[in-house]
Motif scaffolding. Structure first.
Motif, PDB file in Angstrom:
ATOM      1  N   GLN A   1       0.809  -1.206   0.000  1.00 26.27           N
ATOM      2  CA  GLN A   1       0.000   0.000   0.000  1.00 26.27           C
ATOM      3  C   GLN A   1       0.848   1.264   0.000  1.00 26.27           C
ATOM      4  N   TRP A   2       1.980   1.253   0.731  1.00 26.03           N
ATOM      5  CA  TRP A   2       2.802   2.457   0.788  1.00 26.03           C
ATOM      6  C   TRP A   2       3.383   2.800  -0.583  1.00 26.03           C
ATOM      7  N   MET A   3       3.681   1.777  -1.397  1.00 25.61           N
ATOM      8  CA  MET A   3       4.179   2.036  -2.745  1.00 25.61           C
ATOM      9  C   MET A   3       3.062   2.563  -3.640  1.00 25.61           C
ATOM     10  N   GLN A   4       1.839   2.036  -3.467  1.00 18.20           N
ATOM     11  CA  GLN A   4       0.706   2.565  -4.222  1.00 18.20           C
ATOM     12  C   GLN A   4       0.469   4.033  -3.889  1.00 18.20           C
ATOM     13  N   ASP A   5       0.494   4.354  -2.589  1.00 16.47           N
ATOM     14  CA  ASP A   5       0.231   5.725  -2.151  1.00 16.47           C
ATOM     15  C   ASP A   5       1.302   6.695  -2.644  1.00 16.47           C
ATOM     16  N   ALA A   6       2.526   6.208  -2.757  1.00 14.97           N
ATOM     17  CA  ALA A   6       3.635   7.061  -3.189  1.00 14.97           C
ATOM     18  C   ALA A   6       3.751   7.165  -4.703  1.00 14.97           C
ATOM     19  N   GLY A   7       2.891   6.429  -5.420  1.00 11.48           N
ATOM     20  CA  GLY A   7       2.965   6.431  -6.873  1.00 11.48           C
ATOM     21  C   GLY A   7       4.086   5.563  -7.405  1.00 11.48           C
ATOM     22  N   LEU A   8       4.464   4.534  -6.648  1.00 12.00           N
ATOM     23  CA  LEU A   8       5.593   3.683  -7.024  1.00 12.00           C
ATOM     24  C   LEU A   8       5.166   2.263  -7.400  1.00 12.00           C
ATOM     25  N   GLU A   9       3.904   2.071  -7.694  1.00 10.39           N
ATOM     26  CA  GLU A   9       3.464   0.732  -8.065  1.00 10.39           C
ATOM     27  C   GLU A   9       4.162   0.267  -9.340  1.00 10.39           C
ATOM     28  N   TRP A  10       4.483   1.210 -10.222  1.00  9.55           N
ATOM     29  CA  TRP A  10       5.199   0.867 -11.445  1.00  9.55           C
ATOM     30  C   TRP A  10       6.566   0.263 -11.110  1.00  9.55           C
ATOM     31  N   LEU A  11       7.207   0.745 -10.041  1.00 13.73           N
ATOM     32  CA  LEU A  11       8.510   0.230  -9.648  1.00 13.73           C
ATOM     33  C   LEU A  11       8.398  -1.208  -9.138  1.00 13.73           C
ATOM     34  N   TYR A  12       7.325  -1.487  -8.429  1.00 17.65           N
ATOM     35  CA  TYR A  12       7.068  -2.850  -7.963  1.00 17.65           C
ATOM     36  C   TYR A  12       6.890  -3.789  -9.152  1.00 17.65           C
ATOM     37  N   ARG A  13       6.106  -3.359 -10.126  1.00 17.38           N
ATOM     38  CA  ARG A  13       5.884  -4.185 -11.306  1.00 17.38           C
ATOM     39  C   ARG A  13       7.170  -4.348 -12.111  1.00 17.38           C
ATOM     40  N   LEU A  14       7.978  -3.300 -12.156  1.00 16.93           N
ATOM     41  CA  LEU A  14       9.264  -3.387 -12.857  1.00 16.93           C
ATOM     42  C   LEU A  14      10.154  -4.443 -12.214  1.00 16.93           C
ATOM     43  N   GLY A  15      10.117  -4.512 -10.899  1.00 17.95           N
ATOM     44  CA  GLY A  15      10.892  -5.528 -10.205  1.00 17.95           C
ATOM     45  C   GLY A  15      10.439  -6.936 -10.522  1.00 17.95           C
ATOM     46  N   LEU A  16       9.144  -7.105 -10.817  1.00 19.79           N
ATOM     47  CA  LEU A  16       8.617  -8.423 -11.151  1.00 19.79           C
ATOM     48  C   LEU A  16       8.898  -8.808 -12.602  1.00 19.79           C
ATOM     49  N   GLU A  17       8.855  -7.815 -13.499  1.00 20.57           N
ATOM     50  CA  GLU A  17       9.036  -8.092 -14.931  1.00 20.57           C
ATOM     51  C   GLU A  17      10.011  -7.092 -15.549  1.00 20.57           C
ATOM     52  N   PRO A  18      11.276  -7.101 -15.143  1.00 20.79           N
ATOM     53  CA  PRO A  18      12.222  -6.073 -15.608  1.00 20.79           C
ATOM     54  C   PRO A  18      12.464  -6.088 -17.115  1.00 20.79           C
ATOM     55  N   ARG A  19      12.573  -7.261 -17.703  1.00 21.43           N
ATOM     56  CA  ARG A  19      12.869  -7.324 -19.139  1.00 21.43           C
ATOM     57  C   ARG A  19      11.738  -6.750 -19.976  1.00 21.43           C
ATOM     58  N   ARG A  20      10.521  -7.052 -19.583  1.00 20.46           N
ATOM     59  CA  ARG A  20       9.365  -6.589 -20.368  1.00 20.46           C
ATOM     60  C   ARG A  20       9.060  -5.119 -20.159  1.00 20.46           C
ATOM     61  N   LEU A  21       9.288  -4.626 -18.953  1.00 19.84           N
ATOM     62  CA  LEU A  21       8.791  -3.299 -18.600  1.00 19.84           C
ATOM     63  C   LEU A  21       9.859  -2.203 -18.543  1.00 19.84           C
ATOM     64  N   PHE A  22      11.138  -2.541 -18.541  1.00 14.98           N
ATOM     65  CA  PHE A  22      12.162  -1.508 -18.317  1.00 14.98           C
ATOM     66  C   PHE A  22      12.076  -0.374 -19.326  1.00 14.98           C
ATOM     67  N   TRP A  23      12.129  -0.702 -20.609  1.00 23.41           N
ATOM     68  CA  TRP A  23      12.147   0.362 -21.608  1.00 23.41           C
ATOM     69  C   TRP A  23      10.811   1.095 -21.691  1.00 23.41           C
ATOM     70  N   ARG A  24       9.707   0.362 -21.442  1.00 25.99           N
ATOM     71  CA  ARG A  24       8.410   1.043 -21.439  1.00 25.99           C
ATOM     72  C   ARG A  24       8.375   2.141 -20.387  1.00 25.99           C
ATOM     73  N   TYR A  25       8.768   1.809 -19.168  1.00 25.31           N
ATOM     74  CA  TYR A  25       8.732   2.795 -18.097  1.00 25.31           C
ATOM     75  C   TYR A  25       9.807   3.862 -18.262  1.00 25.31           C
ATOM     76  N   ALA A  26      10.978   3.466 -18.769  1.00 21.33           N
ATOM     77  CA  ALA A  26      12.056   4.430 -18.956  1.00 21.33           C
ATOM     78  C   ALA A  26      11.629   5.554 -19.892  1.00 21.33           C
ATOM     79  N   VAL A  27      10.851   5.199 -20.909  1.00 22.51           N
ATOM     80  CA  VAL A  27      10.405   6.199 -21.886  1.00 22.51           C
ATOM     81  C   VAL A  27       9.145   6.915 -21.420  1.00 22.51           C
ATOM     82  N   THR A  28       8.106   6.148 -21.042  1.00 21.58           N
ATOM     83  CA  THR A  28       6.809   6.766 -20.777  1.00 21.58           C
ATOM     84  C   THR A  28       6.793   7.583 -19.483  1.00 21.58           C
ATOM     85  N   ASN A  29       7.524   7.166 -18.453  1.00 28.31           N
ATOM     86  CA  ASN A  29       7.510   7.933 -17.201  1.00 28.31           C
ATOM     87  C   ASN A  29       8.094   9.322 -17.391  1.00 28.31           C
ATOM     88  N   ILE A  30       9.202   9.397 -18.109  1.00 23.81           N
ATOM     89  CA  ILE A  30       9.833  10.703 -18.358  1.00 23.81           C
ATOM     90  C   ILE A  30       8.931  11.565 -19.235  1.00 23.81           C
TER      91      ILE A  30
END
Length: 268
Positions: free
Chosen positions: A217-246
Motif C-alpha cells: 500500500q505504501w508504494m501505491q500511495d507514493a505512486g511507485l506501483e510501477w517500480l514494484y511491477r518493474l521488479g517483477l518483470e524487468p525485461r518486459r517493462l524496463f524500456w516502457r517505463y524508462a520512456v513513458t515515465n519521463i
C-alpha cells in the motif's frame, strides 16, 4: 463534491497532460457507474464508455493521434495513476481527490452493484485467467450477478461476442484487453451493445485471478506501483517505463492544467 453527478455531462473535469480527467473519488465513481448502468436498463441507448489514464496512457496519447482520439471519444476518463493526483495538487485549482485505480474501483463497483442489483459481464484475458477471476469474484461477492464472461482472444469484428453480451442481460461490461484494443472494441461495437456502461480494465482480470499481485500500500500511495511491477518483470517493462515515465512527467508539467466546463469533455 457534495453529491454524485446525475449525468456524465455534469461530472467535473480538469485537463491534465492533454486529456480531460474526472474529478471524482473511487466511491463517487462507483456509485455513478452503477446508477448510470441501471438507469440505462431497458432503454435503447448507447453505453457510456469509461476509461482510465496513467502516465503510460498520457505518453501514448501524445505520441499517437489515433490512440488520443479513442480516449477523447470516451465519456469519462478516471485518474488511474498517482502521478496525475500528485501533479494536480501542485498545479490544479480543483485537484484530483485520489487515484481511481481500476483494480480498486472494481471492488467498489462490485459492492455497489451487489447492493443495487446491477449485473456484470467480464470480457478479456486468457481462458484460464478469466475463469479463475470469475470464480474468485463470485466467491468474494456471492450476491453479485456475473451473468457472463469470455476470454479476450477473438477478432474485433466478431459480432457473435456482442450477441453473447447482449443476451446475458448485463448492465456493466468490463473489457480487459489492453491499450488500445479495449477501446477499439468499445468504439467499434458501441452502437450495438445493450449494456449501460462499458469500463475498460487493462490487466484487471490478471489481478482478480491471482496471477499478478499488487504493490504494498505504501508504494501505491507514493505512486511507485510501477517500480514494484518493474521488479517483477524487468525485461518486459524496463524500456516502457524508462520512456513513458519521463515523457508523462514532461506532459504533466508543461501542458496547461485547467478546469473544464461541465458540459464539455474536451481539453482546451
Amino acid at each position: 463534491m457534495s453529491s454524485i453527478p446525475t449525468s456524465v455531462q455534469a461530472v467535473p473535469r480538469i485537463s491534465m497532460g492533454g486529456l480531460p480527467i474526472a474529478v471524482m473519488n473511487r466511491e463517487e465513481t462507483a456509485a455513478f457507474l452503477v446508477d448510470a448502468a441501471l438507469a440505462a436498463r431497458g432503454r435503447d441507448v448507447a453505453p457510456l464508455i469509461v476509461s482510465s489514464a496513467n502516465g503510460q496512457v498520457l505518453s501514448l496519447c501524445a505520441s499517437d493521434p489515433k490512440i488520443k482520439n479513442l480516449y477523447l471519444s470516451s465519456d469519462l476518463i478516471s485518474a488511474d495513476g498517482m502521478s496525475l493526483v500528485h501533479v494536480s495538487k501542485l498545479r490544479a485549482q480543483t485537484p484530483l481527490p485520489e487515484r481511481v485505480a481500476t483494480t480498486d474501483l472494481f471492488h467498489d463497483v462490485a459492492r455497489e452493484a451487489q447492493r443495487k442489483g446491477a449485473r456484470f459481464f467480464m470480457l478479456g484475458a486468457s481462458q484460464g485467467n478469466i475463469s479463475k477471476a470469475v470464480t474468485n469474484v463470485r466467491t468474494m461477492y456471492p450476491d453479485l450477478e456475473v451473468v457472463g464472461f469470455r476470454n479476450g482472444y477473438f477478432s474485433l469484428y466478431e459480432e457473435a461476442i456482442v450477441d453473447q453480451i447482449n443476451k446475458s442481460g448485463a448492465d456493466i461490461l468490463w473489457v480487459s484487453m489492453g491499450v488500445p484494443r479495449q477501446l477499439e472494441f468499445a468504439m467499434r461495437w458501441r452502437p450495438q451493445l445493450k449494456v449501460g456502461v462499458l469500463k475498460t480494465s487493462g490487466g484487471l482480470f490478471d489481478f482478480l485471478s491471482g496471477r499478478d499481485s499488487r504493490a504494498p500500500q505504501w508504494m501505491q500511495d507514493a505512486g511507485l506501483e510501477w517500480l514494484y511491477r518493474l521488479g517483477l518483470e524487468p525485461r518486459r517493462l524496463f524500456w516502457r517505463y524508462a520512456v513513458t515515465n519521463i515523457h508523462a512527467t514532461y506532459l504533466l508539467f508543461s501542458m496547461p492544467v485547467a478546469v473544464l466546463p461541465a458540459c464539455d469533455a474536451e481539453p482546451d
